[in-house]
Design a protein around this motif. Sequence first.
Motif, PDB file in Angstrom:
ATOM      1  N   LYS A 211       0.829  -1.212   0.000  1.00 44.72           N
ATOM      2  CA  LYS A 211       0.000   0.000   0.000  1.00 44.72           C
ATOM      3  C   LYS A 211       0.862   1.261   0.000  1.00 44.72           C
ATOM      4  O   LYS A 211       0.574   2.219  -0.734  1.00 44.72           O
ATOM      5  N   ASN A 212       1.909   1.268   0.800  1.00 42.60           N
ATOM      6  CA  ASN A 212       2.795   2.441   0.849  1.00 42.60           C
ATOM      7  C   ASN A 212       3.464   2.681  -0.496  1.00 42.60           C
ATOM      8  O   ASN A 212       3.647   3.832  -0.926  1.00 42.60           O
TER       9      ASN A 212
ATOM     10  N   LEU B 241       2.284   1.787  -3.485  1.00 42.45           N
ATOM     11  CA  LEU B 241       1.261   2.301  -4.394  1.00 42.45           C
ATOM     12  C   LEU B 241       1.053   3.800  -4.171  1.00 42.45           C
ATOM     13  O   LEU B 241       0.944   4.579  -5.128  1.00 42.45           O
ATOM     14  N   THR B 242       1.051   4.213  -2.912  1.00 43.84           N
ATOM     15  CA  THR B 242       0.919   5.643  -2.601  1.00 43.84           C
ATOM     16  C   THR B 242       2.117   6.425  -3.116  1.00 43.84           C
ATOM     17  O   THR B 242       1.976   7.527  -3.672  1.00 43.84           O
TER      18      THR B 242
ATOM     19  N   GLN C 185      -4.064   7.220  -5.499  1.00 39.32           N
ATOM     20  CA  GLN C 185      -4.798   7.935  -4.452  1.00 39.32           C
ATOM     21  C   GLN C 185      -6.210   7.396  -4.318  1.00 39.32           C
ATOM     22  O   GLN C 185      -6.722   6.713  -5.205  1.00 39.32           O
ATOM     23  N   LYS C 186      -6.829   7.713  -3.192  1.00 36.50           N
ATOM     24  CA  LYS C 186      -8.216   7.310  -2.962  1.00 36.50           C
ATOM     25  C   LYS C 186      -9.105   7.865  -4.076  1.00 36.50           C
ATOM     26  O   LYS C 186      -8.988   9.017  -4.465  1.00 36.50           O
TER      27      LYS C 186
ATOM     28  N   GLU D 283      -7.768  -0.824  -1.185  1.00 32.20           N
ATOM     29  CA  GLU D 283      -7.652   0.145  -0.101  1.00 32.20           C
ATOM     30  C   GLU D 283      -6.831   1.361  -0.505  1.00 32.20           C
ATOM     31  O   GLU D 283      -7.005   2.449   0.049  1.00 32.20           O
ATOM     32  N   SER D 284      -5.958   1.184  -1.481  1.00 33.62           N
ATOM     33  CA  SER D 284      -5.141   2.310  -1.951  1.00 33.62           C
ATOM     34  C   SER D 284      -5.918   3.194  -2.915  1.00 33.62           C
ATOM     35  O   SER D 284      -5.815   4.417  -2.864  1.00 33.62           O
TER      36      SER D 284
END
Length: 299
Positions: A23-24, A26-27, A32-33, A67-68
Amino acid sequence: MKQKSTDALYYSNSASVTKNDIKNTLTNVGVQKGDFIMVHSDIKSFGRLATSDRDFLLQTLIDAVKESGGNGGTIIMPTFTYNFFKNKPYDIKNSKSVVGALTEYFRNQKDVSRTLHPTHCVAIWGRHKNELLNIGKGTFDKDSIFGKLHKMNCKFVFFGAPFRICTFIHYIENMHKVPYRYIKKFRGKIIADGKEYEDKFLVYCKYFFFFNSMLGLENHLLKNGMLKEAKVGDGIISMIGANTLFDEGFKLLDKDIYFLVKNEPFIFKLFNNIIYPFLVYFPWPFRMINSIVLRFTDN
């Protein structure tokens, strides 16, 4: 014992890779959301497996992506299948994806739907699903799924997969009308909603004597900071927006129509330049030869 979402998924150089690490990363590359993303995956690239539970691994990776980019976002994965070329029906529900375990697992998820195109079908989850299911019968035209990805400025995420497998490149080639590809009608059987019927679709074929080469484009995008990438475990996750990729690819083809195929050393460049007018003005003999060669090699 039931595994937890915090458990290691991979081992890399004595370090573990967890869901949060994914997840980190991907960010870090810009997911982004609420994003609309298409994921090309190679889940073997991140390291040695730290779990023998296949379902746990695949579900945790999908959860990390959701979630990402979830919460109002849209996720697409390719679920290509080439039965249509082998005179076998395309069954929208049962034809398995041939482009990776993660894509096959994803297409069977709850609230995921699949497009009707028999070769370049995709699985879709999220806010824009219904809009994206409404596509035409071309593979890489404006009414195709790739045309919609361009229109909506999708983000392409290479989830451990190399940039060279980016299928959107062929949409750019079609929009630019490169001479080394052409559109061909294919007819075959479709199975959907419990019914079997015959239909025809337009497939974007490449002459067998040309070879795609994405390295020049990839290096250009990395050098100019357009393709964002970050390492996780032994693998890399990278991302680029559809509009950026299209605009840069189109400009590079303006400068060199053969930029996306092997054009070096000199012998390739010479051949490409000599054959160019024949492909543009007298393509039919080459298309006939190409069809014969492809039919022979498929068998």
